[in-house]
Design an enzyme around this catalytic site. Structure first.
Site, PDB file in Angstrom:
ATOM      1  N   HIS A 156       0.825  -1.221   0.000  1.00 21.50           N
ATOM      2  CA  HIS A 156       0.000   0.000   0.000  1.00 21.50           C
ATOM      3  C   HIS A 156       0.855   1.265   0.000  1.00 21.50           C
ATOM      4  O   HIS A 156       0.347   2.340  -0.257  1.00 21.50           O
ATOM      5  CB  HIS A 156      -0.912   0.009   1.237  1.00 21.50           C
ATOM      6  N   ASP A 364       3.676   9.402  -0.620  1.00 24.96           N
ATOM      7  CA  ASP A 364       2.529   8.625  -0.156  1.00 24.96           C
ATOM      8  C   ASP A 364       2.237   7.540  -1.185  1.00 24.96           C
ATOM      9  O   ASP A 364       2.323   7.808  -2.386  1.00 24.96           O
ATOM     10  CB  ASP A 364       1.297   9.547  -0.026  1.00 24.96           C
TER      11      ASP A 364
HETATM   12  P1  ADP Z   1      -2.926   6.480   5.373  1.00 21.21           P
HETATM   13  O1  ADP Z   1      -3.407   5.132   4.950  1.00 21.21           O
HETATM   14  O2  ADP Z   1      -1.455   6.711   5.204  1.00 21.21           O
HETATM   15  O3  ADP Z   1      -3.380   6.879   6.737  1.00 21.21           O
HETATM   16  P2  ADP Z   1      -4.773   7.532   3.345  1.00 21.21           P
HETATM   17  O4  ADP Z   1      -5.077   8.964   2.968  1.00 21.21           O
HETATM   18  O5  ADP Z   1      -4.485   6.649   2.196  1.00 21.21           O
HETATM   19  O6  ADP Z   1      -3.580   7.567   4.387  1.00 21.21           O
HETATM   20  O7  ADP Z   1      -6.014   6.895   4.108  1.00 21.21           O
HETATM   21  C1  ADP Z   1      -6.513   7.457   5.275  1.00 21.21           C
HETATM   22  C2  ADP Z   1      -7.923   6.933   5.519  1.00 21.21           C
HETATM   23  O8  ADP Z   1      -8.243   7.143   6.891  1.00 21.21           O
HETATM   24  C3  ADP Z   1      -8.962   7.656   4.712  1.00 21.21           C
HETATM   25  O9  ADP Z   1      -9.981   6.760   4.313  1.00 21.21           O
HETATM   26  C4  ADP Z   1      -9.499   8.707   5.674  1.00 21.21           C
HETATM   27  O10 ADP Z   1     -10.840   9.056   5.455  1.00 21.21           O
HETATM   28  C5  ADP Z   1      -9.325   8.023   7.017  1.00 21.21           C
HETATM   29  N1  ADP Z   1      -8.991   9.059   8.027  1.00 21.21           N
HETATM   30  C6  ADP Z   1      -7.940   9.868   8.018  1.00 21.21           C
HETATM   31  N2  ADP Z   1      -7.995  10.737   9.059  1.00 21.21           N
HETATM   32  C7  ADP Z   1      -9.111  10.467   9.721  1.00 21.21           C
HETATM   33  C8  ADP Z   1      -9.754  11.024  10.863  1.00 21.21           C
HETATM   34  N3  ADP Z   1      -9.271  12.077  11.507  1.00 21.21           N
HETATM   35  N4  ADP Z   1     -10.874  10.458  11.263  1.00 21.21           N
HETATM   36  C9  ADP Z   1     -11.383   9.403  10.608  1.00 21.21           C
HETATM   37  N5  ADP Z   1     -10.855   8.868   9.509  1.00 21.21           N
HETATM   38  C10 ADP Z   1      -9.728   9.380   9.070  1.00 21.21           C
END
Ligand code: ADP
Length: 468
Positions: A156, A364
């Protein structure tokens, strides 16, 4: 159809730990919800020796099997090797990598333990799908235990060029163990090319073509499977929740000001410090926006037990405090910085209410927040995505405002451009983005990977499509 056994470090067992942040669980959950099967991984519990338990729970057609880890194993495998060595190196941050052979031994040991505990649940025609950097050598461990099933692996996060991979001490033990899989999938062509370069230049492994390698008696295929989001469902969710009390309360508190949103786990790969400084520069260079815009940064803390993360938390707190002190007024706080997670529903409504999103990771794998932001917009009056060119999502999101996150002046200029952008340009960019992202909806991602794993001709077809 064969049963699919998904393996990942974390397992999102329903109704267990409430709101989570993390792209991986969101996408695997979405796949299993539709396709059923088994999800195997760590239980989230660390225990003393002799207290390890493996549990099995059935829910809506999915079997969740989770296993406890010893405290010391978890420390070396997860906090140690996975997150202090692999995570920084795979995110191009050699400066933050800390190698310890003890941690690496713990990492290999936990992978073997996963193989031991998973094997009794496997049937001969199951198809196994292993996820992410915690489990690079799991395929090898399973093969050593006589598992001959089809096994695929999906990374990922980013995969850097061989010059960086080889900074990982004993990289053959981890990176080269990928050769025990039948199919290794990445988010972008760039990542896939980097593995191909590593195998051909560093390991001199014979190949049939750029994406097919001969590893002893086995054939390893490399494919590209960019993770997407549920576009139409997310748009519906955002439309509904914009009217909810939480979102309305946030909007009322802005007193007609425009909102810029950032949503990221607190991680150094997300470029938060530079982003806050770019916003500071924006307020300095474009004074007409002072008092007219509020930047909401939602950042749940993660991995606070690792020193680099605790240091970063403190530095970002200080920078936000400085910007607010310097530009804020009694009636206006430029940056609202919150460290708690929000439900997916609330996030969707907040995305839709924001004039722009700042998604500026330094590196990322994909970045789902960028895609969710696009999905959530009102097509008649969409906001603007400001996106780092170093996020995997940038490959598909060419119609966003792409920026170099290291260039604060450019990010500041992009914020000004986003806030000033006329409606017709916003709509044009938005519909171009929706078109591309809808062609790669998350609904197709899992079936596409599994089809490629079980039918090699499929892998080639999807790789060609992903390379555009
Ligand atoms: P990573 O997997 O590195 O954390 P991504 O942007 O690919 O980054 O995925 C993050 C996921 O987590 C997204 O689906 C997002 O909606 C969720 N997310 C991120 N921050 C929050 C938050 N503060 N509260 C709830 N969900 C979150």
């Amino acid at each position: 159809m064969a049963r699919v056994v998904v393996v990942s470090n974390r397992v999102a067992v329903p109704n267990r730990d409430g709101t989570r942040a993390g792209g991986l669980e969101v996408v695997i959950g979405s796949y299993l919800k539709r396709n059923q099967g088994i999800w195997f991984g760590w239980s989230g519990r660390t225990v003393a020796k002799g207290e390890e338990v493996t549990r099995k729970v059935e829910h809506a057609g999915v079997t969740y099997i989770t296993t406890d880890l010893l405290r010391a194993d978890f420390q070396e495998y997860y906090n140690g090797f996975a997150n202090r060595m692999l995570w920084p190196i795979l995110h191009y941050r050699l400066d933050l990598a800390e190698f310890s052979s003890r941690d690496m031994a713990g990492y290999l040991r936990v992978n073997e333990l996963f193989a031991d505990r998973l094997k009794p649940f496997l049937k001969p025609d199951d198809v196994l799908w292993v996820h992410d950097y915690h489990l690079l050598p799991l395929g090898k461990a399973l093969r050593e235990r006589g598992v001959e099933n089809k096994i695929g692996f999906f990374l990922h996060i980013p995969f850097p060029p061989p010059d960086m991979l080889t900074c990982l001490p004993k990289h053959e033990r981890t990176i080269l163990s990928l050769c025990h899989y039948d199919l290794v999938g990445f988010q972008t062509n760039n990542d896939a090319d980097n593995l191909a370069d590593y195998l051909s230049h560093e390991c001199r492994m014979p190949s049939r073509d750029r994406r097919t390698f001969i590893a002893g008696s086995r054939t390893l295929r490399i494919g590209v499977f960019p993770v997407g989001v549920e576009m139409a469902e997310f748009e519906r969710l955002a439309r509904r929740t914009k009217r909810t009390a939480v979102v309305r309360e946030v909007l009322n508190s802005l007193s007609e000001r425009s909102m810029i949103i950032g949503v990221d786990r607190l991680d150094y790969s997300k470029g938060l410090g530079l982003r806050v400084r770019a916003f500071e520069q924006f307020l300095g260079t474009y004074p007409r926006w002072r008092g007219a815009v509020t930047y909401l940064q939602i950042t749940p803390r993660s991995r606070s037990e690792i020193r680099e993360y605790a240091d970063m938390e403190r530095r970002i707190d200080e920078t936000v405090g400085r910007v607010n002190g310097r530009y804020g007024e009694a009636s206006w706080t430029p940056i609202r910085y919150v460290n708690r997670p929000y439900s997916r529903t609330t996030l969707a409504g907040l995305y839709r209410s924001s004039r722009a999103a700042l998604v500026t990771p330094l590196r990322d794998g994909m970045n789902l927040v960028a895609k969710e932001y696009i999905a959530a917009q009102d097509p008649e009056d969409p906001g603007v995505l400001i996106l780092s060119r170093f996020a995997g999502a940038a490959v598909e999101c060419q119609a966003a405002l792409l920026v170099n996150p290291y260039d604060q002046e450019a990010v500041a200029a992009a914020i000004d451009q986003a806030l000033s952008m006329p409606l017709d340009e916003r709509c044009g960019r938005h519909s171009a983005l929706v078109k591309v992202l809808s062609e790669n909806d998350i609904k197709d991602w899992g079936p596409r990977f599994v089809a490629a794993l079980t039918n090699p001709a499929e892998a080639k077809r999807w790789s060609r499509r992903a390379s555009g």
